[in-house]
Design an enzyme around this catalytic site. Structure first.
Site, short mmCIF file in Angstrom:
data_model
loop_
_atom_site.label_atom_id
_atom_site.label_comp_id
_atom_site.label_asym_id
_atom_site.label_seq_id
_atom_site.Cartn_x
_atom_site.Cartn_y
_atom_site.Cartn_z
N HIS A 65 0.84 -1.21 0.00
CA HIS A 65 0.00 0.00 0.00
C HIS A 65 0.87 1.26 0.00
CE1 HIS A 65 -3.97 1.86 1.71
NE2 HIS A 65 -3.28 2.77 1.03
N HIS A 67 1.51 5.12 -2.06
CA HIS A 67 1.05 6.14 -3.02
C HIS A 67 2.29 6.81 -3.63
CE1 HIS A 67 -3.20 5.92 -1.78
NE2 HIS A 67 -2.69 5.67 -0.58
N LEU A 68 2.50 6.59 -4.92
CA LEU A 68 3.66 7.18 -5.60
C LEU A 68 3.30 8.45 -6.36
CD1 LEU A 68 5.53 3.99 -6.89
CD2 LEU A 68 5.95 5.34 -4.82
N ARG A 69 2.00 8.74 -6.48
CA ARG A 69 1.46 10.01 -7.01
C ARG A 69 1.67 10.25 -8.51
NH1 ARG A 69 -1.87 10.21 -2.90
NH2 ARG A 69 -1.08 11.17 -0.98
N ASN A 99 -4.94 5.93 -7.19
CA ASN A 99 -5.54 7.27 -7.18
C ASN A 99 -4.56 8.34 -7.68
OD1 ASN A 99 -3.99 6.95 -4.84
ND2 ASN A 99 -5.33 8.23 -3.58
N ASP A 159 -8.67 2.80 -3.25
CA ASP A 159 -8.19 3.40 -2.01
C ASP A 159 -8.17 4.92 -2.07
OD1 ASP A 159 -6.93 3.10 0.69
OD2 ASP A 159 -5.38 4.26 -0.33
N HIS A 239 -5.61 -0.69 5.68
CA HIS A 239 -5.40 0.13 6.90
C HIS A 239 -6.48 -0.04 7.98
CE1 HIS A 239 -7.99 2.62 4.45
NE2 HIS A 239 -7.02 3.18 3.78
N ASP A 312 0.84 2.71 3.77
CA ASP A 312 -0.06 3.77 3.29
C ASP A 312 0.73 5.07 3.13
OD1 ASP A 312 -2.28 5.13 2.41
OD2 ASP A 312 -3.28 5.24 4.37
N HIS A 316 2.53 14.45 0.59
CA HIS A 316 1.85 15.69 0.22
C HIS A 316 2.86 16.83 0.22
CE1 HIS A 316 -2.22 14.10 0.34
NE2 HIS A 316 -1.98 13.59 1.53
#
EC number: 3.5.2.3
Length: 437
Positions: A65, A67-69, A99, A159, A239, A312, A316
């Site tokens: 899980h 997030h590599l964006r 996402n 997610d 999560h 997770d 940002h």
């Protein structure tokens, strides 16, 4: 490729061993001193030697899980910076959530992410495909096409959003069953969390912030394990964060339902009391819960009710967190601190040994996501995907040292134990002496 001899490492926390890497594979393992320089037996002549006395050798970590964006939010993270952060944290494989912008809901987008991972060279990247088109929860995405693509997608998730329509969720479970895939659910009943800002409880009432009830998570998990049982398919809970959720998953497993679950490092350590600071670094989805929940999650990870630790990792940019609480984005970076948090909360408390850590952070996530070549035993003939950890190290977290493009860590200024000294991806060092190679 050159030979590398890791000398005196405690494989999975056991007795010291020598481990010889030759090319992309582990050539030999032996009790310390049996691999020699004489040209006879298990020769290590010409090898680069790493003295690893007191260090723990684990299979390369696998994060189900992340997030590599990229594509779309390269100001937060890119596949390159995210995989550099992963390698720094001891990971050799990460699963990239869907996402992005555009959403990874087609074969074309997942193949783009997969190829970017190949180009980065710091760890393997396995894209996760969206369950629904645009993460909108209305129409199934191209699940079969993503699975049949070069990326070979096996895990599907919306997610960031919950697949709250029971019919859509049932159809997704039926579809992925055909090729052995798994649906990873973000369990959040949207109507119960409208305007929610933090865990619903004493602290939210005192602060006057919108509460996020535990039942919003638990009701979706209860529904989905029953759907998985009905369909005869696999479901994975992202999560998991409440004591009630633990009991539902424990019950489902007792019935033989094919459910797996993950917990994040931050839900093993941090509680909603930290929100009293109004520091948006503690704003996360699902929210930080109570001390009772934290202790239940630790016990569940120890007894196997919760199968894995997943970060997770949610980077940002500064401006999305350096603002008032209500306007701040939800999420924390976690790849570079995950193993240290697990050492503190699970190993140093006696709940898990290092073999247990290897299972929850490598063997099991690789098995759930079908990460080929990862989560393998540390033995001759296996791929040399390895992580070397110094458990005696103590250091204060400084986000300026992160390889991630973002700095939104809840651990800034906190002392954490353990340090990844070396990471090897198919025999090639991606981290040497605690620094990126």
């Amino acid at each position: 490729m050159s030979k590398i001899l890791i000398r005196g490492a405690k494989v999975l926390g056991g007795e010291p061993q020598d481990v010889l890497i030759d090319g992309e594979t582990i050539a030999a393992t032996a009790r310390q001193g049996e691999i020699d320089w004489s040209g006879t037996g298990l020769s290590a002549e010409g090898a680069t030697v790493i003295e690893a006395d007191g260090q723990i050798l684990l299979p390369g970590l696998v994060d189900l899980h992340t997030h590599l964006r990229e594509p779309g939010r390269e100001d937060s993270e890119t596949v390159l910076t995210g995989t550099r952060a992963a390698a720094s944290g001891g990971y050799t494989s990460v699963f990239a959530m869907a996402n992005t912008h555009p959403v990874a809901d087609t074969a074309g987008v997942v193949e783009q992410v997969w190829r970017l991972g190949k180009e980065s060279g710091y760890c393997d990247v396995q894209p996760i495909g969206a369950v629904t088109v645009g993460l909108e929860g209305k129409k199934l995405a191209e699940l079969g096409a993503m699975h049949d693509s070069a990326a070979g997608v096996t895990v599907f998730s919306d997610d960031g959003k919950c697949v709250d329509d029971a019919v859509i969720m049932r159809r997704a479970l039926e579809y992925v069953k055909a090729f052995g895939g798994v649906v990873a659910q973000h369990a959040q009943e949207p109507r119960l969390t409208e305007g929610a800002q933090m865990n619903e409880g004493i602290v939210s009432a005192e602060l006057g912030l919108g509460g996020w009830p535990a039942v919003a998570e638990e009701s979706i998990i209860a529904r989905d394990v029953l759907l998985a049982e009905h369909v005869g398919s696999r479901v994975h809970i992202c999560h998991l964060s409440t004591a009630g959720s633990v009991e539902i998953v424990r019950w489902a497993k007792s019935r033989g339902i094919d459910v797996t679950a993950e917990v994040t490092p931050h839900h093993l350590l941090l509680t909603d009391e930290l929100v009293r600071s109004y520091n948006p670094v503690y704003k996360v989805n699902p929210p930080l819960r109570t001390e009772k929940d934290v202790l239940a999650l630790r016990e569940a990870l120890a007894d196997g009710t919760i199968d894995i630790v997943a970060t997770d990792h949610a980077p940002h940019p500064h401006e999305d967190k350096d603002c008032e609480w209500a306007a701040a984005a939800m999420g924390m970076v976690g790849l570079e601190t995950a193993l240290s948090v697990v050492q503190q909360t699970m190993v140093e408390t006696g709940l898990l040994d290092w073999a247990g850590v290897a299972d929850r952070m490598s063997f099991a996530p690789a098995r759930i996501g079908r990460a080929i070549g990862h989560g393998r035993p540390v033995s001759a003939g296996e791929p040399a995907n390895l992580t070397l950890v110094d458990p005696a190290y103590r250091g204060v977290v400084d986000p300026a040292d992160f390889a991630s493009r973002s700095r939104n860590t809840p651990y800034e200024g906190r002392e954490l134990p353990g340090r990844v000294t070396h990471t090897f991806l198919r025999g090639r060092a991606t981290v040497v002496d605690g620094k990126l190679a």
